[in-house]
Design a protein around this motif. Structure first.
Motif, PDB file in Angstrom:
ATOM      1  N   THR A 168      -2.122   3.048   5.827  1.00 30.39           N
ATOM      2  CA  THR A 168      -1.061   2.219   5.206  1.00 30.39           C
ATOM      3  C   THR A 168      -0.379   2.693   4.250  1.00 30.39           C
ATOM      4  OG1 THR A 168      -2.450   0.945   3.649  1.00 30.39           O
ATOM      5  CG2 THR A 168      -2.188  -0.154   5.592  1.00 30.39           C
ATOM      6  N   TYR A 206       5.280  -5.519   7.844  1.00 26.89           N
ATOM      7  CA  TYR A 206       5.018  -4.338   8.408  1.00 26.89           C
ATOM      8  C   TYR A 206       5.933  -3.841   9.214  1.00 26.89           C
ATOM      9  CZ  TYR A 206      -0.008  -4.408   7.010  1.00 26.89           C
ATOM     10  OH  TYR A 206      -1.125  -4.306   6.365  1.00 26.89           O
ATOM     11  N   GLU A 209       4.369  -0.899   4.804  1.00 25.83           N
ATOM     12  CA  GLU A 209       4.654  -2.170   4.175  1.00 25.83           C
ATOM     13  C   GLU A 209       5.709  -1.992   3.353  1.00 25.83           C
ATOM     14  OE1 GLU A 209       0.529  -3.950   2.750  1.00 25.83           O
ATOM     15  OE2 GLU A 209      -0.052  -1.523   2.935  1.00 25.83           O
ATOM     16  N   TYR A 244       0.766   1.693   9.288  1.00 27.61           N
ATOM     17  CA  TYR A 244       1.446   0.333   9.070  1.00 27.61           C
ATOM     18  C   TYR A 244       2.168   0.573   7.668  1.00 27.61           C
ATOM     19  CZ  TYR A 244      -0.671  -1.380  13.183  1.00 27.61           C
ATOM     20  OH  TYR A 244      -1.126  -1.369  14.375  1.00 27.61           O
TER      21      TYR A 244
END
Length: 164
Positions: free
Chosen positions: A87, A16, A11, A9
């Motif tokens: 992430t 997202y 950011e 994901y």
């Protein structure tokens, strides 16, 4: 059968980067919103798979990422998949069209409104609660998660009543 995969994901500005899987007809993720990632190629480490898959699906080269957890998926009696979840908050490059669906930046507060796998809602909660690293086991029967086990090995029985 054992499978290995990554999911990321990315950011940016409270959003997202999500992939709406709409292209492939016989896609287990058809019409779902997921992160970017995919299956390992022979000899790849999780990080090599992450970087390759993100670049192939988005055109971005990650410059800053965090390994957030390992998610174990059990599908029926025959398939187990170990997914390394990441992430990322740094990247360079020019976005490209993805051949698996449409990429869209989605406000984090709106993620729960999307068509997601039920298990994804669980790891979004763990990401939101800033778990440094987690291990999550999801036992699936079609679209329904039959069992959730996280962190300390205890079942997450009341998750279905909570909003993401």
């Amino acid at each position: 059968m054992v499978k290995l995969s990554t999911l990321c994901y990315i950011e940016q500005d409270g959003k997202y980067l999500m992939l709406h899987r709409t292209v492939k007809e016989n896609d287990i993720n058809k019409d779902k919103w997921i992160g970017v990632g995919g299956h390992f190629e022979k000899g790849e480490s999780p990080e090599e798979c992450l970087l390759r898959e993100v670049w192939e699906e988005t055109g971005y080269t990650l410059t800053s990422w965090r390994y957030r957890g390992i998610v174990t998926f059990v599908y029926g009696e025959d398939v187990v998949e170990y997914m390394s979840l990441y992430t990322a908050d740094g990247f360079t490059g020019t976005p490209i069209a993805c051949d698996e669906g449409e990429l869209e930046w989605v406000e984090k507060s709106k993620i729960g409104e999307l068509e997601l796998w039920e298990g994804d809602r669980i790891f979004f909660e763990l990401l939101e609660n800033e778990q440094l690293f987690f291990s999550l086991k999801l036992v699936y029967n079609t679209d329904d998660v039959l069992e959730y086990v996280a962190l300390d090995g205890k079942e997450m029985k009341d998750f279905r009543r909570r909003e993401c």
